[in-house]
Design an enzyme around this catalytic site. Structure first.
Site, PDB file in Angstrom:
ATOM      1  N   TYR A  98       0.353  -1.395   0.279  1.00  0.00           N
ATOM      2  CA  TYR A  98      -0.166   0.081  -0.076  1.00  0.00           C
ATOM      3  C   TYR A  98       1.193   1.170  -0.040  1.00  0.00           C
ATOM      4  O   TYR A  98       1.935   1.309   0.626  1.00  0.00           O
ATOM      5  CB  TYR A  98      -0.652  -0.380   0.930  1.00  0.00           C
ATOM      6  CG  TYR A  98      -2.057   0.018   0.781  1.00  0.00           C
ATOM      7  CD1 TYR A  98      -2.898   1.284   0.387  1.00  0.00           C
ATOM      8  CD2 TYR A  98      -2.954  -1.204   1.526  1.00  0.00           C
ATOM      9  CE1 TYR A  98      -4.228   0.758  -0.379  1.00  0.00           C
ATOM     10  CE2 TYR A  98      -4.608  -1.119   0.874  1.00  0.00           C
ATOM     11  CZ  TYR A  98      -4.935  -0.354  -0.425  1.00  0.00           C
ATOM     12  OH  TYR A  98      -6.449  -0.093  -0.667  1.00  0.00           O
ATOM     13  N   GLU A 110      -0.751   5.041  -0.943  1.00  0.00           N
ATOM     14  CA  GLU A 110      -1.432   5.655  -1.029  1.00  0.00           C
ATOM     15  C   GLU A 110      -0.247   7.568  -0.785  1.00  0.00           C
ATOM     16  O   GLU A 110       0.689   7.260   0.215  1.00  0.00           O
ATOM     17  CB  GLU A 110      -2.650   6.029  -0.324  1.00  0.00           C
ATOM     18  CG  GLU A 110      -3.691   5.306  -0.498  1.00  0.00           C
ATOM     19  CD  GLU A 110      -4.999   5.522   0.886  1.00  0.00           C
ATOM     20  OE1 GLU A 110      -4.941   6.160   1.257  1.00  0.00           O
ATOM     21  OE2 GLU A 110      -5.871   4.718  -0.157  1.00  0.00           O
ATOM     22  N   ASP A 136      -5.573  13.954 -25.333  1.00  0.00           N
ATOM     23  CA  ASP A 136      -5.079  12.998 -24.987  1.00  0.00           C
ATOM     24  C   ASP A 136      -4.416  11.920 -25.857  1.00  0.00           C
ATOM     25  O   ASP A 136      -4.386  11.442 -27.123  1.00  0.00           O
ATOM     26  CB  ASP A 136      -6.755  12.219 -25.166  1.00  0.00           C
ATOM     27  CG  ASP A 136      -6.681  11.239 -24.713  1.00  0.00           C
ATOM     28  OD1 ASP A 136      -5.758   9.629 -24.584  1.00  0.00           O
ATOM     29  OD2 ASP A 136      -8.656  10.703 -24.636  1.00  0.00           O
ATOM     30  N   THR A 164      -2.775   5.978 -22.120  1.00  0.00           N
ATOM     31  CA  THR A 164      -2.503   4.620 -21.515  1.00  0.00           C
ATOM     32  C   THR A 164      -1.566   4.172 -21.808  1.00  0.00           C
ATOM     33  O   THR A 164      -1.256   4.483 -22.596  1.00  0.00           O
ATOM     34  CB  THR A 164      -3.949   3.634 -22.565  1.00  0.00           C
ATOM     35  OG1 THR A 164      -3.766   4.064 -23.372  1.00  0.00           O
ATOM     36  CG2 THR A 164      -5.394   3.777 -21.857  1.00  0.00           C
ATOM     37  N   LYS A 205      -1.236  -0.010 -24.987  1.00  0.00           N
ATOM     38  CA  LYS A 205      -1.365  -0.048 -26.257  1.00  0.00           C
ATOM     39  C   LYS A 205      -0.255   0.244 -27.095  1.00  0.00           C
ATOM     40  O   LYS A 205       0.653  -0.497 -27.121  1.00  0.00           O
ATOM     41  CB  LYS A 205      -2.421   1.483 -26.816  1.00  0.00           C
ATOM     42  CG  LYS A 205      -3.579   1.288 -26.135  1.00  0.00           C
ATOM     43  CD  LYS A 205      -4.803   2.840 -26.897  1.00  0.00           C
ATOM     44  CE  LYS A 205      -6.499   2.505 -25.929  1.00  0.00           C
ATOM     45  NZ  LYS A 205      -5.972   3.444 -24.493  1.00  0.00           N
ATOM     46  N   ARG A 239      -1.369  -2.638 -18.218  1.00  0.00           N
ATOM     47  CA  ARG A 239      -2.645  -1.965 -18.709  1.00  0.00           C
ATOM     48  C   ARG A 239      -2.312  -0.543 -17.650  1.00  0.00           C
ATOM     49  O   ARG A 239      -2.125  -1.079 -16.552  1.00  0.00           O
ATOM     50  CB  ARG A 239      -4.168  -2.667 -18.128  1.00  0.00           C
ATOM     51  CG  ARG A 239      -3.997  -3.717 -18.993  1.00  0.00           C
ATOM     52  CD  ARG A 239      -5.359  -4.324 -19.043  1.00  0.00           C
ATOM     53  NE  ARG A 239      -6.386  -3.633 -19.504  1.00  0.00           N
ATOM     54  CZ  ARG A 239      -6.180  -3.523 -20.664  1.00  0.00           C
ATOM     55  NH1 ARG A 239      -5.529  -4.189 -21.729  1.00  0.00           N
ATOM     56  NH2 ARG A 239      -7.259  -2.804 -21.855  1.00  0.00           N
TER      57      ARG A 239
HETATM   58  N1  DSN Z   1     -10.039   1.327 -25.485  1.00  0.00           N
HETATM   59  C1  DSN Z   1     -10.184   2.751 -25.979  1.00  0.00           C
HETATM   60  C2  DSN Z   1      -9.695   2.303 -27.326  1.00  0.00           C
HETATM   61  O1  DSN Z   1      -9.651   0.963 -27.232  1.00  0.00           O
HETATM   62  O2  DSN Z   1      -9.474   2.582 -28.205  1.00  0.00           O
HETATM   63  C3  DSN Z   1     -10.672   2.886 -25.619  1.00  0.00           C
HETATM   64  O3  DSN Z   1     -11.679   3.383 -24.414  1.00  0.00           O
END
Ligand code: DSN
Length: 428
Positions: A55, A57, A208, A234, A237, A243
């Protein structure tokens, strides 16, 4: 059944059986979801590491729990690697997802009711860009821009960000924040142009970059970091990490953004994911990663051309990034995105249905598919393999009423995957 060496530690037959099934699915069928990738064994190992027990925080040097000396070093390492990778002032590596990262930036920089100018979901934007289905639209006032109309003139492709509309809406609504970035859009997004419009109306700029983050790190897409007040993404990707999410920002916003992530929105950070993010950020800084992202784009271009030769209409007539958005209506007016996704699943080709700009069908049904090259490029596929996949997709969709035909495509796909297994070194 082939499986990961880590599974040997799990003495739970039901779980190991499902892990083996997923291992087989990922390595015997083609993964074309634009937002997925195959992480390195090092990223997977860090995700499954001892850091999951802690933990923590708070932030390095300011935790609400004892015993965080090592965790602090790990989180600092991830932050240092990330700021170096993109050339940014400050990093927050705690967001659990891209959606959390976006909401944290809104929360940090805006008051409820403030106006945000962002891309509409059915034009390529994300749910958190103000979709009525997202909490974001209930807290902030969204105005939406979109893309130019469809054009069949190859010299003047349509379905690209409508800069004139963007500028007009910015001047008319004087948003406090402009959001650049998309979730289903296959063209480069020019951060300098967005900065210019934001400056004209005194708005902040958030980029973004969930989809192109890896391409940016590899140098295959312009880097928004010098232009944006905040950049969210994210890590799983094109960036090929675990993730999770992350935020980069200018120093002047650092304190507010950190406060919005924790305690504003999240509790304990996932330090095992942060360890895996650190691994991925280092991997993305290597020259081999730039070669990888250039190949991702080359493969997407070849894939788009091959799909066009099979009679599919490609939205915006091509691609500059890792995505190909297909409008299925020219191929077969009756074929919906939902049915195509289901048929392709049976044929061993994993895709996701997606609305195309001005889609007459609902987001659940859709007229399009969003395809991506990041995962299978990691597995080693090149232009020739993507051209073969386009042919196999067309065959499965044309003969979809004939299960034997779909089965034959599935066998051809399995043969292709047997030559491009990203985890071949585990499965012998
Ligand atoms: N998960 C994202 C994507 O597939 O582009 C969208 O939230």
């Amino acid at each position: 059944m082939a499986h990961s060496p880590f599974d040997a530690w799990i003495s739970d037959d039901e779980v190991t059986s499902l892990l083996a099934d997923e291992w087989a699915r990922q390595t015997t069928t083609v993964q074309l979801i634009a937002s997925e990738n195959f992480t390195s064994p090092a990223v997977m190992a860090a995700t499954g590491s001892i850091m999951t027990n802690k933990y923590a925080e708070g932030y390095p040097g300011r935790r609400y729990y004892g015993g965080n000396q090592v965790v602090d070093e790990m989180e600092d390492l991830a932050r240092r690697r990330l700021t170096a990778l993109f050339g940014a002032d400050h990093a927050n590596v705690q967001p659990h997802s891209g959606a959390n990262a976006n909401v944290a930036v809104y929360q940090a920089l805006l008051q409820p009711g403030d106006t945000i100018l962002a891309m509409r979901l059915d034009q390529g934007g994300h749910l958190t860009h103000g979709s009525p289905a997202s909490i974001t639209s209930k807290i902030w006032n969204f105005v939406s821009y979109g893309v130019t109309p469809r054009s069949d003139d190859p010299e003047q492709p349509g379905e690209i960000i409508d800069v004139e509309q963007l500028r007009r809406l910015a001047h008319e609504h004087r948003p406090k924040l402009i959001v650049a970035g998309a979730t289903a859009y296959s063209r480069l997004i020019d951060p300098a142009m967005f900065r210019e419009i934001a400056d004209e109306v005194g708005a902040l700029l958030m980029f973004d970059s969930a989809h192109p983050a890896g391409l940016i790190a590899g140098g295959s897409h312009p880097n928004p970091a010098p232009y944006a007040d905040a950049m969210t993404f994210t890590t799983h990707k094109t960036l090929r990490g675990p993730r999770g999410g992350a935020i980069l920002c200018r120093e002047e916003h650092a304190k507010k953004i950190d406060g919005a992530v924790f305690p504003g929105q999240q509790g304990g950070p996932l330090e095992h994911a942060i360890a895996a993010k650190a691994v991925a950020f280092r991997e993305a800084s290597q020259p081999a990663f730039s070669a990888y992202t250039d190949q991702v784009v080359a493969n997407a271009r070849a894939f788009a051309r091959a799909l066009q030769s099979e009679g599919f209409r490609v939205v915006s007539n091509g691609t500059d990034n890792h995505q190909v958005i297909v409008d299925l209506r020219d191929f077969d007016a009756e074929l919906t995105g939902k049915e195509a996704q289901e048929v392709l699943d049976r044929a061993g080709i994993t895709t996701n249905r997606n609305q195309i700009p001005d889609d007459p069908r609902s987001p659940f049904v859709t007229s399009g598919l969003r395809l991506g090259t990041p995962a299978e490029t990691t597995a080693g596929m090149r232009e020739g393999e993507f051209a073969s996949i386009a042919t196999l997709m067309a065959r499965a969709l044309r003969d979809r009423a004939n299960e034997t035909s779909v089965e034959t495509v599935r066998n051809d796909i399995a043969e292709l995957c047997s030559r491009f297994n990203p985890y071949a070194h585990f499965t012998g």
